[in-house]
Design a protein around this motif. Structure first.
Motif, short mmCIF file in Angstrom:
data_model
loop_
_atom_site.label_atom_id
_atom_site.label_comp_id
_atom_site.label_asym_id
_atom_site.label_seq_id
_atom_site.Cartn_x
_atom_site.Cartn_y
_atom_site.Cartn_z
N GLU A 8 18.21 56.05 -29.98
CA GLU A 8 18.43 55.63 -31.37
C GLU A 8 17.49 54.47 -31.67
O GLU A 8 17.04 53.77 -30.76
N GLY A 9 17.21 54.28 -32.95
CA GLY A 9 16.35 53.19 -33.33
C GLY A 9 16.40 52.94 -34.81
O GLY A 9 17.23 53.52 -35.53
N LEU A 20 15.83 51.56 -41.70
CA LEU A 20 16.46 52.87 -41.72
C LEU A 20 16.81 53.26 -40.29
O LEU A 20 16.01 53.10 -39.38
N PHE A 21 18.01 53.78 -40.11
CA PHE A 21 18.49 54.20 -38.80
C PHE A 21 18.00 55.62 -38.49
O PHE A 21 17.91 56.46 -39.39
N TYR A 22 17.66 55.87 -37.24
CA TYR A 22 17.33 57.24 -36.85
C TYR A 22 17.80 57.53 -35.43
O TYR A 22 18.01 56.62 -34.62
N ARG A 23 17.98 58.81 -35.15
CA ARG A 23 18.26 59.32 -33.79
C ARG A 23 17.05 60.14 -33.37
O ARG A 23 16.45 60.82 -34.22
N LEU A 68 16.64 61.24 -39.42
CA LEU A 68 16.66 59.98 -40.17
C LEU A 68 17.91 59.90 -41.04
O LEU A 68 18.32 60.89 -41.64
N ASP A 69 18.53 58.71 -41.11
CA ASP A 69 19.55 58.46 -42.14
C ASP A 69 18.82 57.98 -43.39
O ASP A 69 18.17 56.93 -43.37
N LEU A 70 18.92 58.75 -44.46
CA LEU A 70 18.21 58.41 -45.69
C LEU A 70 18.77 57.13 -46.32
O LEU A 70 19.91 56.75 -46.06
N PRO A 71 17.98 56.45 -47.15
CA PRO A 71 18.43 55.20 -47.78
C PRO A 71 19.78 55.36 -48.47
O PRO A 71 20.03 56.36 -49.15
#
Length: 210
Positions: A8-9, A20-23, A68-71
């Motif tokens: 994750e990052g 923005l968070f992403y896996r 990606l988790d979108l805004p």
């Protein structure tokens, strides 16, 4: 089965004011064959791609996948969406995401709401897109047949046969020059969630042709 590395990052995109968070998933051995960016609909997030096994499936197929988790959604709630949507801001947004994460040229998987981002990106930045997988995206009517016909990117159009929005988007997306269609029987709008096995087979079969 090949081993898979999950992580994750977060990524800071200038246009968004907050990270923005992403896996991410990738094979543990060897260089990935390609990069895949997974977007999501308004009621969903990157967690869905983790839970149904898409991240793992892509890594086992030799891909580096970033969900990606979108805004303003998922774990990116504090990130502001690029304004105004429907103009050039969403295209610039995804371009910067891909640059920051070294994803280009990228396969973009885009269900529902995320069409507001992926369609402008596809039309503005074709050289950055290796392939496009729209899953009943919204906003397809905002572009002309001529705009779609100018796109040469390999495209897999996916939708559930119980989804009227999927049929509407197909009418517009079928103007894309280089496309094929997968209709998932008995599935609604989030067809990939309802039948992950069929979704994963259609996706990996398509990616193997690139």
């Amino acid at each position: 089965m090949s081993a898979v590395k999950m992580s994750e990052g977060s990524v800071q995109v200038e246009i968004c004011k907050a990270p923005l968070f992403y896996r991410q998933s990738q094979p543990t051995a060897g260089d990935p064959k390609m990069s895949v960016l997974l977007l999501h609909g308004i009621r969903f997030s990157s967690e869905n791609w983790l839970n149904i096994g898409t991240l793992e499936t892509l890594a086992k197929a030799g891909c580096r996948a970033v969900a990606l988790d979108l805004p303003e959604l998922g774990q990116s709630k504090s990130a502001k969406a690029p304004v105004p949507l429907g103009e050039l801001a969403p295209a610039a947004f995804l371009k910067e995401v891909c640059e920051q994460l070294s994803l280009s040229p990228v396969v973009v998987i885009s269900p529902s709401l995320s069409g507001t981002y992926s369609l402008p990106f596809l039309l503005e930045h074709q050289p950055l897109v290796r392939a496009y997988v729209p899953v009943a995206p919204i906003c397809t009517e905002k572009f002309t047949a001529e705009q779609y016909q100018s796109v040469k990117v390999p495209t897999l159009i996916v939708y559930g046969d119980q989804d009227t929005l999927g049929e509407v988007s197909l009418r517009n997306l079928s103007n894309l020059t280089n496309h094929r269609v997968v209709v998932m029987k008995g599935a609604g709008h989030p067809c990939y969630l309802e039948d992950p096995d069929t979704w994963h087979k259609a996706l990996t079969d398509f990616l193997s042709t690139l």
